[in-house]
Design a protein around this motif. Structure first.
Motif, PDB file in Angstrom:
ATOM      1  N   LEU A  19       0.826  -1.206   0.000  1.00  0.00           N
ATOM      2  CA  LEU A  19       0.000   0.000   0.000  1.00  0.00           C
ATOM      3  C   LEU A  19       0.862   1.257   0.000  1.00  0.00           C
ATOM      4  O   LEU A  19       0.522   2.254  -0.652  1.00  0.00           O
ATOM      5  CB  LEU A  19      -0.927  -0.009   1.220  1.00  0.00           C
ATOM      6  N   ALA A  20       1.988   1.216   0.722  1.00  0.00           N
ATOM      7  CA  ALA A  20       2.901   2.360   0.725  1.00  0.00           C
ATOM      8  C   ALA A  20       3.479   2.593  -0.670  1.00  0.00           C
ATOM      9  O   ALA A  20       3.598   3.738  -1.125  1.00  0.00           O
ATOM     10  CB  ALA A  20       4.030   2.131   1.734  1.00  0.00           C
ATOM     11  N   LEU A  21       3.811   1.519  -1.374  1.00  0.00           N
ATOM     12  CA  LEU A  21       4.340   1.643  -2.727  1.00  0.00           C
ATOM     13  C   LEU A  21       3.281   2.147  -3.695  1.00  0.00           C
ATOM     14  O   LEU A  21       3.584   2.890  -4.638  1.00  0.00           O
ATOM     15  CB  LEU A  21       4.897   0.293  -3.197  1.00  0.00           C
ATOM     16  N   PHE A  27       1.847   9.306  -6.475  1.00  0.00           N
ATOM     17  CA  PHE A  27       2.601  10.559  -6.534  1.00  0.00           C
ATOM     18  C   PHE A  27       3.423  10.634  -7.822  1.00  0.00           C
ATOM     19  O   PHE A  27       3.438  11.675  -8.511  1.00  0.00           O
ATOM     20  CB  PHE A  27       3.527  10.668  -5.320  1.00  0.00           C
ATOM     21  N   HIS A  28       4.087   9.539  -8.163  1.00  0.00           N
ATOM     22  CA  HIS A  28       4.946   9.505  -9.353  1.00  0.00           C
ATOM     23  C   HIS A  28       4.121   9.729 -10.623  1.00  0.00           C
ATOM     24  O   HIS A  28       4.515  10.488 -11.517  1.00  0.00           O
ATOM     25  CB  HIS A  28       5.660   8.158  -9.408  1.00  0.00           C
ATOM     26  N   ALA A  29       2.969   9.060 -10.707  1.00  0.00           N
ATOM     27  CA  ALA A  29       2.111   9.203 -11.881  1.00  0.00           C
ATOM     28  C   ALA A  29       1.587  10.628 -12.004  1.00  0.00           C
ATOM     29  O   ALA A  29       1.524  11.194 -13.103  1.00  0.00           O
ATOM     30  CB  ALA A  29       0.952   8.212 -11.813  1.00  0.00           C
ATOM     31  N   SER A  30       1.204  11.225 -10.882  1.00  0.00           N
ATOM     32  CA  SER A  30       0.706  12.606 -10.892  1.00  0.00           C
ATOM     33  C   SER A  30       1.797  13.563 -11.344  1.00  0.00           C
ATOM     34  O   SER A  30       1.537  14.509 -12.102  1.00  0.00           O
ATOM     35  CB  SER A  30       0.215  12.993  -9.493  1.00  0.00           C
ATOM     36  N   MET A  31       3.014  13.328 -10.875  1.00  0.00           N
ATOM     37  CA  MET A  31       4.149  14.159 -11.274  1.00  0.00           C
ATOM     38  C   MET A  31       4.408  14.046 -12.774  1.00  0.00           C
ATOM     39  O   MET A  31       4.662  15.045 -13.456  1.00  0.00           O
ATOM     40  CB  MET A  31       5.389  13.729 -10.495  1.00  0.00           C
ATOM     41  N   ASN A  32       4.328  12.815 -13.299  1.00  0.00           N
ATOM     42  CA  ASN A  32       4.591  12.597 -14.726  1.00  0.00           C
ATOM     43  C   ASN A  32       3.598  13.326 -15.620  1.00  0.00           C
ATOM     44  O   ASN A  32       3.949  13.749 -16.729  1.00  0.00           O
ATOM     45  CB  ASN A  32       4.554  11.097 -15.051  1.00  0.00           C
ATOM     46  N   LEU A  33       2.366  13.467 -15.150  1.00  0.00           N
ATOM     47  CA  LEU A  33       1.351  14.128 -15.967  1.00  0.00           C
ATOM     48  C   LEU A  33       1.700  15.582 -16.266  1.00  0.00           C
ATOM     49  O   LEU A  33       1.253  16.135 -17.275  1.00  0.00           O
ATOM     50  CB  LEU A  33      -0.014  14.058 -15.271  1.00  0.00           C
ATOM     51  N   ILE A  45      10.183  20.316 -11.189  1.00  0.00           N
ATOM     52  CA  ILE A  45       9.934  19.244 -10.222  1.00  0.00           C
ATOM     53  C   ILE A  45      11.154  18.341 -10.112  1.00  0.00           C
ATOM     54  O   ILE A  45      11.566  17.962  -9.007  1.00  0.00           O
ATOM     55  CB  ILE A  45       8.695  18.427 -10.634  1.00  0.00           C
ATOM     56  N   CYS A  46      11.749  18.011 -11.263  1.00  0.00           N
ATOM     57  CA  CYS A  46      12.934  17.148 -11.269  1.00  0.00           C
ATOM     58  C   CYS A  46      14.094  17.795 -10.519  1.00  0.00           C
ATOM     59  O   CYS A  46      14.831  17.119  -9.792  1.00  0.00           O
ATOM     60  CB  CYS A  46      13.353  16.839 -12.703  1.00  0.00           C
ATOM     61  N   PHE A 211       0.259   6.578 -16.146  1.00  0.00           N
ATOM     62  CA  PHE A 211       1.608   6.295 -16.651  1.00  0.00           C
ATOM     63  C   PHE A 211       1.581   6.060 -18.162  1.00  0.00           C
ATOM     64  O   PHE A 211       2.436   6.554 -18.903  1.00  0.00           O
ATOM     65  CB  PHE A 211       2.188   5.058 -15.965  1.00  0.00           C
ATOM     66  N   LEU A 212       0.582   5.286 -18.607  1.00  0.00           N
ATOM     67  CA  LEU A 212       0.520   4.882 -20.014  1.00  0.00           C
ATOM     68  C   LEU A 212       0.362   6.063 -20.955  1.00  0.00           C
ATOM     69  O   LEU A 212       0.975   6.103 -22.031  1.00  0.00           O
ATOM     70  CB  LEU A 212      -0.626   3.888 -20.212  1.00  0.00           C
TER      71      LEU A 212
END
Length: 225
Positions: A19-21, A27-33, A45-46, A211-212
């Motif tokens: 669940l933590a992952l 968070f990672h997917a939101s950042m990628n958007l 952000i990077c 992500f996709l």
């Protein structure tokens, strides 16, 4: 300690780390958007998440969670394998109510780990690790040029296909893993049993699509706006 000595304890550890992952993936997917709308915004952000003490500490924490999750997964799988004894050689019909993902979690996990190693090489190694070594152009681009690395990586059709396969495995793993974790922690109950199953399917699908869409965007039109 019961978290290590008992099967239930190991499943609890698997559930909590899983669940933590999932929260990190969100968070990672939101950042990628952000990369879909602004190269400058994504690079900011990077840069913020570069080789700073808080980013390094978070990376070490995530690495620990991932390692614990993987080790406990193999531990539980081997435990179940030994518990079956000679029965594992018997030919049995597949239970009607057992999902395909449930029976192939280990294989899916292996694909995810291989994809994770590829992802670490393409991004973490060329970005945060490059900054830590004070060689900010190790991968050809500046370590804070996350947008450039996304365009470069997903613009390669081989990498794009590999990432799509990885995301497919991740979707199957998440749809079962999310729901299973909730069950292990006792949050299902009679009323929420089916509800959590639907929630896990919807949440996992939206997460993987986040992500996709980034992979497809840069695979099909590169860094075009």
């Amino acid at each position: 300690m019961w978290l290590c000595d008992s099967s239930i304890g190991r499943k609890v550890v698997m559930s909590l780390t899983g669940l933590a992952l999932i929260l990190f993936l969100t968070f990672h997917a939101s950042m990628n958007l952000v990369a879909l709308f602004s190269a400058e915004g994504y690079n900011m952000i990077c840069e913020f998440l570069g080789a700073n003490w808080y980013a390094v500490a978070a990376t070490l924490g995530l690495a620990a969670l991932a390692v614990i999750h993987i080790l406990y997964a193999f531990w539980l799988t081997m435990q179940n394998y030994r518990a079956r004894g000679k029965d594992r050689y018997d030919v049995t019909d597949k239970p009607a109510k057992v999902e395909w993902a449930s029976q192939n979690m280990l294989a899916l996990g292996v694909v995810i780990v291989l994809g994770l190693l590829l992802h670490l090489f393409n991004f973490w190694y060329n970005m945060m690790f490059a900054e830590l070594l004070e060689q900010p152009k190790m991968g050809g681009l500046h370590a804070t040029d996350g947008y450039g690395y996304i365009a470069q990586t997903f613009g390669n059709p081989v990498y794009a296909v590999l990432y799509i396969i990885w995301l497919g495995a991740l979707w199957f793993h998440l749809t079962h893993g999310f729901w299973s974790a909730v069950q292990t922690l006792g949050w299902n109950g009679k009323v929420w049993f089916c509800r959590w199953h639907v929630i896990s399917m919807v949440y996992s699908t939206v997460l993987v699509l986040m992500f996709l869409v980034v992979v497809l965007k840069f695979a099909l039109c590169g860094s075009c706006c």
